[in-house]
Design an enzyme around this catalytic site. Structure first.
Site, PDB file in Angstrom:
ATOM      1  N   ASP A 206      50.268  41.658  37.093  1.00 56.10           N
ATOM      2  CA  ASP A 206      49.664  42.402  36.088  1.00 56.10           C
ATOM      3  C   ASP A 206      48.116  42.623  36.587  1.00 56.10           C
ATOM      4  OD1 ASP A 206      49.326  40.478  34.786  1.00 56.10           O
ATOM      5  OD2 ASP A 206      49.354  41.307  32.373  1.00 56.10           O
TER       6      ASP A 206
ATOM      7  N   ASP B 263      49.357  34.901  29.867  1.00 59.50           N
ATOM      8  CA  ASP B 263      49.363  34.622  28.943  1.00 59.50           C
ATOM      9  C   ASP B 263      49.701  33.522  28.062  1.00 59.50           C
ATOM     10  OD1 ASP B 263      47.785  37.049  28.694  1.00 59.50           O
ATOM     11  OD2 ASP B 263      49.205  38.737  28.629  1.00 59.50           O
TER      12      ASP B 263
ATOM     13  N   ARG C 247      39.748  48.219  21.259  1.00 57.03           N
ATOM     14  CA  ARG C 247      41.342  48.359  20.725  1.00 57.03           C
ATOM     15  C   ARG C 247      40.816  47.815  19.857  1.00 57.03           C
ATOM     16  NH1 ARG C 247      45.542  46.503  25.107  1.00 57.03           N
ATOM     17  NH2 ARG C 247      47.268  46.981  24.350  1.00 57.03           N
TER      18      ARG C 247
ATOM     19  N   TYR D  10      45.012  45.876  17.224  1.00 54.30           N
ATOM     20  CA  TYR D  10      46.227  46.239  17.199  1.00 54.30           C
ATOM     21  C   TYR D  10      46.631  47.075  16.006  1.00 54.30           C
ATOM     22  CZ  TYR D  10      46.837  42.383  20.922  1.00 54.30           C
ATOM     23  OH  TYR D  10      47.517  41.449  22.296  1.00 54.30           O
TER      24      TYR D  10
ATOM     25  N   ASP E 135      54.137  41.093  32.552  1.00 52.23           N
ATOM     26  CA  ASP E 135      53.458  40.401  32.400  1.00 52.23           C
ATOM     27  C   ASP E 135      53.618  39.374  31.472  1.00 52.23           C
ATOM     28  OD1 ASP E 135      51.389  39.918  30.709  1.00 52.23           O
ATOM     29  OD2 ASP E 135      51.101  41.591  29.564  1.00 52.23           O
TER      30      ASP E 135
END
Length: 277
Positions: free
Chosen positions: A153, A158, A121, A123, A190
């Site tokens: 989540d 984060d 993956r 961006y 999240d």
């Protein structure tokens, strides 16, 4: 959204973010080094990292070691706080595209590149800030937020670090908390903590979310709102009327996720496939 509209909007967001990044005095527009090829001393907390596997492949892992050379988990073994702030484990340096993350279901939780539908993956455009997580935190998927009515989540919380320099993947950097944004991603909560490295020049200017320029805050919100749309995914939403909560509220959120992590480690919460040993 039709693909054309999605692409146009994503380009517009990139323009906003370029302005936002320049507002913070950042100059790192060239891609930073993506992977550490040899042991690397972390920024403040004393750990080393060592690469296994080939960069940009499914086999790549960035493994963490303690002072004695033994394997450690960046999620469970690095303390939440340092001497001057919270310890941020850097997963993705600013201006890079590879979606790297602490592998919560693997032994010792190395950093690996996320895989979706069998593909590595990335961006669709670079992230404009340093991105990572706070160790010893967990967004509990079994617990519903009392106001937002969504569940966690299943990941460490984060961090979006908005300082002026790119931080290398795998470094542990002490950060000052400025605020937090409640992102709702696919029906899950999240949280995004906004912070700045304690040794960054901007740390002297920024003490709370109102000190952060609106262009930076708008850039963060819009980047995370739109970043999945090139894959025909829906827009992400945000709680609390899309507002950034202040540093005091961010501290509360971090404390709550730390308590959730403690319950997880104690066996009081359902762990599923998470690696905890």
């Amino acid at each position: 959204l039709p693909p054309v509209c999605s692409t146009m909007k994503f380009s517009a967001v990139a323009t906003i973010l370029a302005v936002a990044t320049s507002t913070t005095g950042a100059s790192a527009f060239a891609p930073a080094g993506r992977f550490a090829a040899r042991p690397l001393a972390a920024a403040l907390y004393s750990v080393a990292v060592e690469q296994s596997g080939e960069a940009a492949t499914e086999s790549f892992r960035l493994n963490f070691k303690g002072e004695d050379g033994a394997a450690i988990s960046p999620w469970h073994d690095i303390p939440l706080k340092g001497d001057g702030g919270y310890n941020m484990v850097v997963e993705i340096p600013k201006m890079t595209k590879a979606k790297m993350e602490v592998a919560t279901k693997e032994t010792n939780n190395p950093i690996a590149q996320d895989i979706k539908k069998g593909n590595l993956r990335d961006y669709h455009g670079p992230i404009f800030w340093n991105y990572g997580c706070l160790p010893q935190t967990w967004e509990d998927p079994n617990e519903e937020h009392p106001e937002l009515k969504v569940f966690g989540d299943d990941d460490p919380i984060d961090v979006v670090e908005i300082g002026s320099k790119a931080l290398e993947m795998g470094t542990v950097t002490e950060v000052k908390t400025l605020g937090v944004l409640a992102m709702i991603d696919d029906g899950e909560l999240d949280w995004k903590v906004v912070a700045v490295a304690v040794d960054d020049p901007l740390a002297k200017e920024y003490n709370d979310i109102d000190d952060v320029p609106d262009a930076v805050k708008d850039g963060i919100r819009e980047w995370f709102r739109w970043y999945k749309t090139p894959d025909d995914k829906p827009l992400n939403g945000f709680g609390f009327d899309e507002k950034f909560l202040d540093a005091a509220e961010a501290e509360k959120v971090i404390a709550e996720t730390h308590e959730s992590w403690k319950k997880l480690k104690a066996g009081d919460s359902e762990a599923g496939k998470l690696w905890l040993a």
